[in-house]
Design an enzyme around this catalytic site. Sequence first.
Site, mmCIF file in Angstrom:
data_model
loop_
_atom_site.group_PDB
_atom_site.id
_atom_site.type_symbol
_atom_site.label_atom_id
_atom_site.label_comp_id
_atom_site.label_asym_id
_atom_site.label_seq_id
_atom_site.Cartn_x
_atom_site.Cartn_y
_atom_site.Cartn_z
ATOM 1 N N GLY A 1 0.804 -1.226 0.000
ATOM 2 C CA GLY A 1 0.000 0.000 0.000
ATOM 3 C C GLY A 1 0.835 1.273 0.000
ATOM 4 O O GLY A 1 0.356 2.333 0.401
ATOM 5 N N ARG A 2 2.081 1.164 -0.437
ATOM 6 C CA ARG A 2 2.996 2.325 -0.457
ATOM 7 C C ARG A 2 3.247 2.887 0.941
ATOM 8 O O ARG A 2 3.604 4.049 1.085
ATOM 9 C CB ARG A 2 2.487 3.432 -1.406
ATOM 10 C CG ARG A 2 2.414 3.008 -2.872
ATOM 11 C CD ARG A 2 3.790 2.525 -3.362
ATOM 12 N NE ARG A 2 3.837 2.216 -4.787
ATOM 13 C CZ ARG A 2 3.891 0.965 -5.285
ATOM 14 N NH1 ARG A 2 3.825 -0.082 -4.489
ATOM 15 N NH2 ARG A 2 4.015 0.778 -6.579
ATOM 16 N N MET A 3 3.035 2.031 1.978
ATOM 17 C CA MET A 3 3.276 2.464 3.371
ATOM 18 C C MET A 3 4.676 2.003 3.783
ATOM 19 O O MET A 3 4.861 1.275 4.759
ATOM 20 C CB MET A 3 2.193 1.889 4.291
ATOM 21 C CG MET A 3 0.812 2.453 4.016
ATOM 22 S SD MET A 3 0.719 4.178 4.539
ATOM 23 C CE MET A 3 0.515 3.913 6.305
#
Length: 221
Positions: A196-198
Amino acid sequence: MATEPGLDLAALREEYSRAGLSEDDLAPDPVSMFRRWFDEAVAAGLHEPNAMVVATADAGARPSARLVLLKGLSDEGFVFYTNTRSRKGEELLANPACALLFPWHPLERQVRVDGVAAPLSTDAVATYFATRPRGSQLGAWASHQSREVAGRAELEAAYDEVAARFPEPEPVPVPEEWGGYVVRPHAVEFWQGRPGRMHDRLVYRRTDDDGGGWTTHRLAP
Ligand SMILES: Cc1cc2nc3c(=O)[nH]c(=O)nc-3n(C[C@H](O)[C@H](O)[C@H](O)COP(=O)(O)O)c2cc1C
């Protein structure tokens, strides 16, 4: 963005899920942490894990970047060898601030180093030069790195000329323009891709200029 038919660059993306990086995982200093990740890059079979992007900027702040091999690592910093009158050499002379990047994307990792480059001693350069294959030593004489040449034939003639000048078994001396640098880091970031691009981004920052202390911080991905 315009792309070739059949290749939609905007749609090319990977979900990163191999690992996480938490504050508890960090070694006390960035060099130890780098060694740990470097060993993992080697164990994972990455091609030339010591290939790093070296970014420099000239006196007018115009940046340039190229791949260079990391050839040493010490408490002082990250060591590489090159031609000191090359474009990067001239830029480091005008502006020793530079950045290194290790693009270990098969591991969903990158390491970013901000630092200042200092030339290595003549002795250190000579010691490393002596370990290079003879062909590379002759190539270092034949190539005035980053300068324009009329054609491939000019380079090959220069190589033949130095091969004749330094016949075997005599050792090849170190060319005057050849040298190396140690990049003393003031910040080192360890980046681990997450879903999640986290992503995890943990950065070490030097506490002061002469001490060996570091603080660590988390950055937003
Ligand atoms: C994988 C790889 C490793 C390289 N390693 C070095 C190196 O250790 N030293 C070096 O001077 N150039 C190395 N080069 C060549 C540089 O990328 C670059 O072409 C050269 O240093 C001239 O750069 P400059 O004109 O910006 O100074 C390497 C290139 C590649 C692709």
